[in-house]
Motif scaffolding. Sequence first.
Motif, short mmCIF file in Angstrom:
data_model
loop_
_atom_site.label_atom_id
_atom_site.label_comp_id
_atom_site.label_asym_id
_atom_site.label_seq_id
_atom_site.Cartn_x
_atom_site.Cartn_y
_atom_site.Cartn_z
N ALA A 1 0.83 -1.21 0.00
CA ALA A 1 0.00 0.00 0.00
C ALA A 1 0.86 1.26 0.00
N ILE A 2 1.92 1.26 0.79
CA ILE A 2 2.80 2.43 0.84
C ILE A 2 3.52 2.61 -0.49
N LEU A 3 3.98 1.52 -1.08
CA LEU A 3 4.65 1.62 -2.37
C LEU A 3 3.69 2.06 -3.47
N ALA A 4 2.44 1.62 -3.41
CA ALA A 4 1.44 2.08 -4.38
C ALA A 4 1.18 3.57 -4.23
N MET A 5 1.16 4.04 -2.98
CA MET A 5 0.97 5.47 -2.74
C MET A 5 2.13 6.27 -3.33
#
Length: 95
Positions: A64-68
């Motif tokens: 999720a953080i990498l997608a953000m």
Amino acid sequence: MSDLQQRVEALYRSDVRGSMLLIVCLWATILFVLFMTWPYVPDAGIKLAVAVAAAAVLIFNTAAILAMVNHYKEDKDFIYGLDIKNADAYRNRKS
């Protein structure tokens, strides 16, 4: 590179650094809790469930953080441009 573009890049790099720091802290925290509580888990089945749950939290939160960060990279001119425009307007209003 224009001044606005340099400011956008600086904000983006700052967010990337912050995101990577959050990922490192997430992994360190989850692994610390996992290893510190491991000796107190009595059953192998429960150990497996705890390990799978910890892995799921790490994988999904990291993703999720990498997608953000990826989204920020794609739309950084729009996202950070608004931030800079509003910050400049606020600064000019106070002067």
